[in-house]
Design a protein around this motif. Sequence first.
Motif, PDB file in Angstrom:
ATOM      1  N   ILE A  81       0.681  -1.179   0.064  1.00 42.03           N
ATOM      2  CA  ILE A  81      -0.057   0.179  -0.066  1.00 42.03           C
ATOM      3  C   ILE A  81       0.716   1.226  -0.053  1.00 42.03           C
ATOM      4  O   ILE A  81       0.518   2.028  -0.852  1.00 42.03           O
ATOM      5  CB  ILE A  81      -0.948   0.046   1.101  1.00 42.03           C
ATOM      6  N   TRP A  82       1.922   1.442   0.929  1.00 41.78           N
ATOM      7  CA  TRP A  82       2.549   2.619   1.278  1.00 41.78           C
ATOM      8  C   TRP A  82       4.147   2.828   0.509  1.00 41.78           C
ATOM      9  O   TRP A  82       4.114   3.927  -0.072  1.00 41.78           O
ATOM     10  CB  TRP A  82       2.773   2.730   2.625  1.00 41.78           C
ATOM     11  N   VAL A  83       4.473   1.833  -0.112  1.00 40.42           N
ATOM     12  CA  VAL A  83       5.684   2.058  -0.752  1.00 40.42           C
ATOM     13  C   VAL A  83       5.480   2.611  -2.172  1.00 40.42           C
ATOM     14  O   VAL A  83       6.387   3.607  -2.410  1.00 40.42           O
ATOM     15  CB  VAL A  83       6.616   0.701  -0.984  1.00 40.42           C
ATOM     16  N   PRO A  84       4.514   2.366  -2.876  1.00 35.73           N
ATOM     17  CA  PRO A  84       4.400   3.202  -4.272  1.00 35.73           C
ATOM     18  C   PRO A  84       4.118   4.562  -4.040  1.00 35.73           C
ATOM     19  O   PRO A  84       4.699   5.431  -4.696  1.00 35.73           O
ATOM     20  CB  PRO A  84       3.104   2.361  -4.777  1.00 35.73           C
ATOM     21  N   LEU A  85       3.483   4.989  -2.965  1.00 35.57           N
ATOM     22  CA  LEU A  85       3.490   6.297  -2.583  1.00 35.57           C
ATOM     23  C   LEU A  85       4.553   6.849  -2.144  1.00 35.57           C
ATOM     24  O   LEU A  85       4.849   8.231  -2.240  1.00 35.57           O
ATOM     25  CB  LEU A  85       2.396   6.635  -1.384  1.00 35.57           C
ATOM     26  N   LEU A  90      11.134  10.955  -4.368  1.00 34.23           N
ATOM     27  CA  LEU A  90      12.246  11.032  -5.343  1.00 34.23           C
ATOM     28  C   LEU A  90      12.049  12.213  -6.004  1.00 34.23           C
ATOM     29  O   LEU A  90      13.020  12.771  -6.901  1.00 34.23           O
ATOM     30  CB  LEU A  90      12.525   9.590  -6.164  1.00 34.23           C
ATOM     31  N   ASP A  91      10.929  12.713  -6.282  1.00 40.14           N
ATOM     32  CA  ASP A  91      10.612  13.787  -6.814  1.00 40.14           C
ATOM     33  C   ASP A  91      11.083  15.081  -6.081  1.00 40.14           C
ATOM     34  O   ASP A  91      10.321  15.651  -5.219  1.00 40.14           O
ATOM     35  CB  ASP A  91       8.989  13.793  -7.157  1.00 40.14           C
ATOM     36  N   PRO A  92      11.833  16.053  -6.779  1.00 34.89           N
ATOM     37  CA  PRO A  92      12.212  17.039  -6.105  1.00 34.89           C
ATOM     38  C   PRO A  92      11.257  18.326  -6.101  1.00 34.89           C
ATOM     39  O   PRO A  92      11.122  19.010  -5.146  1.00 34.89           O
ATOM     40  CB  PRO A  92      13.509  17.525  -6.828  1.00 34.89           C
ATOM     41  N   GLY A  93      10.335  18.212  -6.827  1.00 27.38           N
ATOM     42  CA  GLY A  93       9.310  19.138  -6.753  1.00 27.38           C
ATOM     43  C   GLY A  93       7.980  18.670  -6.305  1.00 27.38           C
ATOM     44  O   GLY A  93       6.756  19.158  -6.507  1.00 27.38           O
ATOM     45  N   ALA A  94       8.082  17.607  -5.363  1.00 25.93           N
ATOM     46  CA  ALA A  94       6.894  17.134  -4.799  1.00 25.93           C
ATOM     47  C   ALA A  94       6.139  17.997  -3.841  1.00 25.93           C
ATOM     48  O   ALA A  94       6.992  18.650  -3.019  1.00 25.93           O
ATOM     49  CB  ALA A  94       7.181  15.674  -3.993  1.00 25.93           C
ATOM     50  N   ASP A  95       4.756  17.997  -3.742  1.00 28.71           N
ATOM     51  CA  ASP A  95       4.053  18.673  -2.863  1.00 28.71           C
ATOM     52  C   ASP A  95       3.517  17.717  -1.881  1.00 28.71           C
ATOM     53  O   ASP A  95       2.736  17.197  -1.919  1.00 28.71           O
ATOM     54  CB  ASP A  95       2.794  19.261  -3.564  1.00 28.71           C
ATOM     55  N   ASP A 107       8.097  19.877   9.533  1.00 29.67           N
ATOM     56  CA  ASP A 107       8.334  19.925   8.056  1.00 29.67           C
ATOM     57  C   ASP A 107       7.470  19.077   7.203  1.00 29.67           C
ATOM     58  O   ASP A 107       7.212  17.723   7.858  1.00 29.67           O
ATOM     59  CB  ASP A 107       9.806  19.709   7.894  1.00 29.67           C
ATOM     60  N   PRO A 108       6.854  19.372   6.050  1.00 30.40           N
ATOM     61  CA  PRO A 108       5.926  18.330   5.377  1.00 30.40           C
ATOM     62  C   PRO A 108       6.768  16.860   4.927  1.00 30.40           C
ATOM     63  O   PRO A 108       6.321  15.834   4.855  1.00 30.40           O
ATOM     64  CB  PRO A 108       5.476  19.169   4.329  1.00 30.40           C
ATOM     65  N   LYS A 109       7.952  17.251   4.403  1.00 29.15           N
ATOM     66  CA  LYS A 109       8.817  15.918   3.798  1.00 29.15           C
ATOM     67  C   LYS A 109       8.914  14.969   5.132  1.00 29.15           C
ATOM     68  O   LYS A 109       8.994  14.035   4.977  1.00 29.15           O
ATOM     69  CB  LYS A 109      10.129  16.543   3.570  1.00 29.15           C
TER      70      LYS A 109
END
Length: 151
Positions: A81-85, A90-95, A107-109
């Motif tokens: 369930i959670w690993v694909p999310l 890896l996305d530097p511009g992820a929100d 911090d959100p990250k």
Amino acid sequence: MNKLLKMSKKKFYVIYIIFDMFFVGVGMGVPFFCILLGFPVGWYIAKQSAFNQKDVSTILNEILKYSLYTVLFTFILMLCIWVPLSTILLDPGADFVNTGIPMILYDPKLSFMGWMILMIFISPFLQLLTTVFASNVALWRLFKKDDSIDG
């Protein structure tokens, strides 16, 4: 009651897998109900082991072994369930704010990473604790009842 305790381990685990998958779905990927499922599963494992065995060492070994089997299945479900999310890391511009994950840290990250660790590793461990705890309570009550009969 004896019919329930005489059920084969294979049949028990098929029933457990169905319930575990249902409770993961009810919790929408959060295994809160799976953790609570550890209480009746622990009770059943202890009663069935005590029904079949009389040696305390063997009973305790079976409890730990079968508790680990149940937790392994929940762990695999959490990985699916959670690993694909988690590839969002890896996305530097992820929100991370708009992922729907609770912001449990500043911090959100970091909150996202903390949530992933909580869901994938800590929740199955909590399920293991509830299963082993319920097993030990069931054994304690069973042996307490046996002592009062013998004494």
